[in-house]
Design a protein around this motif. Structure first.
Motif, PDB file in Angstrom:
ATOM      1  N   LYS A  61       0.852  -1.189   0.000  1.00 40.62           N
ATOM      2  CA  LYS A  61       0.000   0.000   0.000  1.00 40.62           C
ATOM      3  C   LYS A  61       0.883   1.232   0.000  1.00 40.62           C
ATOM      4  CE  LYS A  61      -3.891  -2.152   2.283  1.00 40.62           C
ATOM      5  NZ  LYS A  61      -4.769  -2.179   3.448  1.00 40.62           N
ATOM      6  N   VAL A  62       0.520   2.194  -0.844  1.00 35.30           N
ATOM      7  CA  VAL A  62       1.229   3.470  -0.890  1.00 35.30           C
ATOM      8  C   VAL A  62       0.257   4.535  -0.404  1.00 35.30           C
ATOM      9  CG1 VAL A  62       2.453   5.135  -2.331  1.00 35.30           C
ATOM     10  CG2 VAL A  62       2.670   2.692  -2.813  1.00 35.30           C
ATOM     11  N   ARG A  63       0.665   5.233   0.638  1.00 38.12           N
ATOM     12  CA  ARG A  63      -0.134   6.313   1.210  1.00 38.12           C
ATOM     13  C   ARG A  63       0.413   7.642   0.722  1.00 38.12           C
ATOM     14  NH1 ARG A  63      -0.033   3.802   7.286  1.00 38.12           N
ATOM     15  NH2 ARG A  63      -1.376   2.024   6.826  1.00 38.12           N
ATOM     16  N   PHE A  64      -0.445   8.651   0.710  1.00 34.43           N
ATOM     17  CA  PHE A  64      -0.063   9.959   0.183  1.00 34.43           C
ATOM     18  C   PHE A  64      -0.287  11.034   1.236  1.00 34.43           C
ATOM     19  CE2 PHE A  64      -1.424   7.175  -3.188  1.00 34.43           C
ATOM     20  CZ  PHE A  64      -0.298   7.156  -3.995  1.00 34.43           C
ATOM     21  N   PRO A  78      -3.606  15.463  -1.304  1.00 29.40           N
ATOM     22  CA  PRO A  78      -3.701  14.315  -2.208  1.00 29.40           C
ATOM     23  C   PRO A  78      -5.164  14.080  -2.561  1.00 29.40           C
ATOM     24  CG  PRO A  78      -3.333  13.565   0.048  1.00 29.40           C
ATOM     25  CD  PRO A  78      -3.294  15.070   0.068  1.00 29.40           C
ATOM     26  N   MET A  79      -5.418  13.610  -3.777  1.00 32.16           N
ATOM     27  CA  MET A  79      -6.800  13.355  -4.202  1.00 32.16           C
ATOM     28  C   MET A  79      -7.242  11.943  -3.827  1.00 32.16           C
ATOM     29  SD  MET A  79      -6.889  15.452  -7.765  1.00 32.16           S
ATOM     30  CE  MET A  79      -8.670  15.325  -7.902  1.00 32.16           C
ATOM     31  N   GLN A  80      -6.313  11.117  -3.390  1.00 29.29           N
ATOM     32  CA  GLN A  80      -6.609   9.807  -2.835  1.00 29.29           C
ATOM     33  C   GLN A  80      -5.652   9.621  -1.663  1.00 29.29           C
ATOM     34  OE1 GLN A  80      -5.183   9.797  -6.370  1.00 29.29           O
ATOM     35  NE2 GLN A  80      -3.585  10.396  -4.971  1.00 29.29           N
ATOM     36  N   LEU A  81      -6.093   8.915  -0.652  1.00 27.51           N
ATOM     37  CA  LEU A  81      -5.254   8.746   0.532  1.00 27.51           C
ATOM     38  C   LEU A  81      -4.317   7.560   0.411  1.00 27.51           C
ATOM     39  CD1 LEU A  81      -7.827   9.535   3.352  1.00 27.51           C
ATOM     40  CD2 LEU A  81      -6.111  11.041   2.316  1.00 27.51           C
ATOM     41  N   GLU A  82      -4.713   6.565  -0.413  1.00 27.38           N
ATOM     42  CA  GLU A  82      -3.925   5.336  -0.470  1.00 27.38           C
ATOM     43  C   GLU A  82      -4.280   4.551  -1.731  1.00 27.38           C
ATOM     44  OE1 GLU A  82      -3.340   2.810   3.262  1.00 27.38           O
ATOM     45  OE2 GLU A  82      -4.911   1.718   2.186  1.00 27.38           O
ATOM     46  N   VAL A  83      -3.290   3.847  -2.280  1.00 26.14           N
ATOM     47  CA  VAL A  83      -3.527   2.879  -3.351  1.00 26.14           C
ATOM     48  C   VAL A  83      -2.784   1.602  -2.993  1.00 26.14           C
ATOM     49  CG1 VAL A  83      -3.838   4.602  -5.177  1.00 26.14           C
ATOM     50  CG2 VAL A  83      -1.588   3.617  -4.803  1.00 26.14           C
ATOM     51  N   GLU A  84      -3.291   0.504  -3.478  1.00 23.49           N
ATOM     52  CA  GLU A  84      -2.611  -0.775  -3.297  1.00 23.49           C
ATOM     53  C   GLU A  84      -2.225  -1.284  -4.674  1.00 23.49           C
ATOM     54  OE1 GLU A  84      -3.118  -5.080  -1.040  1.00 23.49           O
ATOM     55  OE2 GLU A  84      -4.771  -3.649  -1.024  1.00 23.49           O
ATOM     56  N   LYS A 163       4.826  -3.026   4.843  1.00 20.96           N
ATOM     57  CA  LYS A 163       3.492  -3.322   4.311  1.00 20.96           C
ATOM     58  C   LYS A 163       2.889  -2.089   3.639  1.00 20.96           C
ATOM     59  CE  LYS A 163       2.477  -7.337   6.886  1.00 20.96           C
ATOM     60  NZ  LYS A 163       3.547  -8.094   6.353  1.00 20.96           N
ATOM     61  N   HIS A 164       3.448  -0.927   3.980  1.00 22.29           N
ATOM     62  CA  HIS A 164       2.998   0.310   3.343  1.00 22.29           C
ATOM     63  C   HIS A 164       4.175   1.281   3.234  1.00 22.29           C
ATOM     64  CE1 HIS A 164       2.682   1.527   7.588  1.00 22.29           C
ATOM     65  NE2 HIS A 164       2.949   2.718   7.121  1.00 22.29           N
ATOM     66  N   ILE A 165       4.038   2.182   2.293  1.00 23.90           N
ATOM     67  CA  ILE A 165       5.022   3.246   2.054  1.00 23.90           C
ATOM     68  C   ILE A 165       4.232   4.547   2.014  1.00 23.90           C
ATOM     69  CG2 ILE A 165       6.597   4.239   0.342  1.00 23.90           C
ATOM     70  CD1 ILE A 165       7.308   1.408  -0.528  1.00 23.90           C
ATOM     71  N   THR A 166       4.779   5.593   2.600  1.00 27.39           N
ATOM     72  CA  THR A 166       4.131   6.903   2.548  1.00 27.39           C
ATOM     73  C   THR A 166       4.967   7.845   1.689  1.00 27.39           C
ATOM     74  OG1 THR A 166       3.184   6.591   4.748  1.00 27.39           O
ATOM     75  CG2 THR A 166       3.260   8.841   3.901  1.00 27.39           C
ATOM     76  N   LEU A 167       4.330   8.414   0.676  1.00 31.43           N
ATOM     77  CA  LEU A 167       4.963   9.410  -0.192  1.00 31.43           C
ATOM     78  C   LEU A 167       4.478  10.780   0.271  1.00 31.43           C
ATOM     79  CD1 LEU A 167       6.617  10.244  -2.687  1.00 31.43           C
ATOM     80  CD2 LEU A 167       4.552   9.871  -4.058  1.00 31.43           C
ATOM     81  N   SER A 168       5.411  11.615   0.713  1.00 28.15           N
ATOM     82  CA  SER A 168       5.070  12.938   1.256  1.00 28.15           C
ATOM     83  C   SER A 168       5.647  14.040   0.391  1.00 28.15           C
ATOM     84  CB  SER A 168       5.642  13.086   2.670  1.00 28.15           C
ATOM     85  OG  SER A 168       5.093  12.133   3.532  1.00 28.15           O
ATOM     86  N   TYR A 169       4.843  15.085   0.204  1.00 27.25           N
ATOM     87  CA  TYR A 169       5.283  16.277  -0.518  1.00 27.25           C
ATOM     88  C   TYR A 169       5.064  17.499   0.362  1.00 27.25           C
ATOM     89  CZ  TYR A 169       5.362  13.638  -4.871  1.00 27.25           C
ATOM     90  OH  TYR A 169       5.650  12.730  -5.845  1.00 27.25           O
ATOM     91  N   THR A 170       5.978  18.437   0.271  1.00 29.59           N
ATOM     92  CA  THR A 170       5.808  19.743   0.902  1.00 29.59           C
ATOM     93  C   THR A 170       6.064  20.799  -0.159  1.00 29.59           C
ATOM     94  OG1 THR A 170       6.587  18.905   3.033  1.00 29.59           O
ATOM     95  CG2 THR A 170       6.598  21.299   2.724  1.00 29.59           C
ATOM     96  N   PHE A 171       5.094  21.703  -0.360  1.00 34.33           N
ATOM     97  CA  PHE A 171       5.269  22.777  -1.331  1.00 34.33           C
ATOM     98  C   PHE A 171       5.866  23.998  -0.651  1.00 34.33           C
ATOM     99  CE2 PHE A 171       3.018  21.182  -5.077  1.00 34.33           C
ATOM    100  CZ  PHE A 171       3.768  21.825  -6.063  1.00 34.33           C
ATOM    101  N   HIS A 172       6.830  24.608  -1.337  1.00 36.53           N
ATOM    102  CA  HIS A 172       7.525  25.807  -0.873  1.00 36.53           C
ATOM    103  C   HIS A 172       7.305  26.909  -1.899  1.00 36.53           C
ATOM    104  CE1 HIS A 172       9.867  23.094   1.745  1.00 36.53           C
ATOM    105  NE2 HIS A 172       9.832  22.289   0.701  1.00 36.53           N
ATOM    106  N   GLU A 173       7.043  28.123  -1.426  1.00 35.31           N
ATOM    107  CA  GLU A 173       6.912  29.251  -2.345  1.00 35.31           C
ATOM    108  C   GLU A 173       8.292  29.673  -2.826  1.00 35.31           C
ATOM    109  OE1 GLU A 173       4.874  33.680  -2.733  1.00 35.31           O
ATOM    110  OE2 GLU A 173       4.680  32.568  -0.855  1.00 35.31           O
TER     111      GLU A 173
END
Length: 195
Positions: A61-64, A78-84, A163-173
């Motif tokens: 599972k990949v979490r966002f 994220p437009m979805q919280l998780e995909v498998e 069992k899961h991976i979390t992909l995180s993004y942070t936007f900077h101006e």
């Protein structure tokens, strides 16, 4: 040739150390960035030209996750919280960004993967984070990221139990690019001359 005065020699040695240390400090940021991208250290994912050639039956599972740097006025999620998906299978996810202000804003996204050991096996094929984004006032956009998790994760003693991976993004101006700023200035001048 006359030997250097001990005080001058010590001063020159001190200056040499300062210059050397300054050079190391200057080179450390690009070197660290390169090191993280090559090794996946610190959760930095890889970049791939195409998807995996191997797809296996084991799923993950990949979490966002999404966040904004303090002071960044966008809305970002994220437009979805998780995909498998199966290991090696290409995944596609979308993030949404919205500029609620009355001015154009440019941003760039930093990213990481958790757990950190999985960063070496998480590969992005295409991502909005590869280039700066510019949102006009009131503009809302959907931004895709395509990725896969390398099946070699099963051979890693530390990462194979993830069992899961979390992909995180942070936007900077960031500052508006010069060409965008020039275009906006020209539009203001043109609209001012019409009045």
């Amino acid at each position: 040739m006359k030997p250097l005065d001990p005080k001058k020699k010590t001063a020159l040695q001190g200056l040499a150390v300062v210059v050397f240390m300054g050079g190391l400090a200057w080179a450390s940021v690009p070197f660290y960035d390169w090191f993280c991208r090559v090794t996946g250290f610190g959760g930095t994912p890889n970049v791939a030209d195409a998807g995996s050639v191997e797809i296996v039956d084991r799923t993950i599972k990949v979490r966002f996750d999404a966040s904004l740097e303090r002071g960044m006025p966008w809305e970002f999620k994220p437009m979805q919280l998780e995909v498998e998906l199966r290991l090696g299978e290409e995944g596609l996810a979308f993030y949404e960004a919205y500029n609620p202000t009355d001015r154009p804003i440019a941003g760039t996204a930093s990213y990481n993967v958790a757990p950190y050991g999985a960063g070496l096996y998480f590969s992005k094929i295409a991502c909005f984070c590869f280039e700066e984004q510019i949102l006009m006032p009131g503009e809302r956009v959907e931004m895709p990221v395509s990725f896969f998790v390398d099946p070699d994760i099963m051979n890693d003693a530390d990462a194979k139990f993830a069992k899961h991976i979390t992909l995180s993004y942070t936007f900077h101006e960031i500052d508006l690019p010069e060409e965008t700023q020039a275009m906006l200035d020209a539009e203001r001048t043109d609209s001012g001359s019409l009045n």
